[in-house]
Design an enzyme around this catalytic site. Sequence first.
Site, PDB file in Angstrom:
ATOM      1  CG  HIS A   1      -2.074  -1.004   1.016  1.00  0.00           C
ATOM      2  ND1 HIS A   1      -2.486  -1.866   1.987  1.00  0.00           N
ATOM      3  CD2 HIS A   1      -2.843  -1.266  -0.073  1.00  0.00           C
ATOM      4  CE1 HIS A   1      -3.474  -2.611   1.527  1.00  0.00           C
ATOM      5  NE2 HIS A   1      -3.705  -2.277   0.283  1.00  0.00           N
TER       6      HIS A   1
ATOM      7  CD  GLU B   1      -2.947  -9.069   7.840  1.00  0.00           C
ATOM      8  OE1 GLU B   1      -2.299  -8.037   7.591  1.00  0.00           O
ATOM      9  OE2 GLU B   1      -2.831  -9.691   8.909  1.00  0.00           O
TER      10      GLU B   1
END
Length: 296
Positions: free
Chosen positions: A43, A126
Amino acid sequence: MNKRKIVVSSNSGFCFGVKRALDIAQAALKKKGKVYSLGPIIHNPQVVRDFSEKGLKIVKDINRAVPEKAAFLIPSHGINPEALLNKKGACIDTTCPLVSRVQKIVKDLRRRGYLTVIVGDRKHPEVKALAGIAGRNSVVLKDRKKAGALKLESKKIAVVSQTTASFSSFKEILSEIAKKDFTELVSFNTVCRNAIDRQKEAGRIAGRVGAMLVIGGRQSANTSRLADTCRSVNKNTYHIESGKNLKRKFFKGKKSIGIATGASTPPDAIKEVVKKINEATTYGAKRRKSCGRIDP
Ligand code: F3S
């Protein structure tokens, strides 16, 4: 002339999981030329841009958008392996080993009939993968308030966390769950040590500087946690993605500035920010004509 003091956290730059993922992706791109990635590899927008120029193409659906037999990549935050059941082609797995460990724990808990409480952000990839692996007998919680109100439909309960969750949230939620009616309660502290160390050091620095800059992607969970931690001890905390977001008002009149970064922030981003601050005015003085472009 007074010069501002800049304190950079020693826990800055890429963590080992991110570095490993980028090394694997780099090697794969060199060999194959073009690789598909289910979502961004990490990210951080600068890194994602850099890798897309090298041939890493981001897709949303690995089964529909990736041509048969083409190489595809699993990002560092992992995916639910069930998404790949019918997928052919070379799979390049860059899942951080610490994320894989949580996935294995959750899979085992499901097999053993536990209701799994996952501490984390349900929108983060996740956590989506962990919730998929845990199945229906699971719940995702982000804060203590929701944990208190939760009605659990099982007496066998397990608590795990997203690797980049806040360690204090994990402990708070665990203590709320411990007040409930259960026959078995097991917990796994799966918050990454690197993330905990970053949070602790950034908080320490934030407490003794005039302003705190936290550098990292807006979508990066661990960077947002860092910024929250720093803001809780220093209200002059700013989350920026790069030197481009730096504003003079962030450090105007401040004698010292702290810098911390998320685990997916490239070291060059720190250099850029430090350079821009040093090029700007010294505290209390007027802006020099030669200073770098910093928006007011
Ligand atoms: Fe892995 Fe921890 Fe980094 S979980 S990706 S080493 S922040």
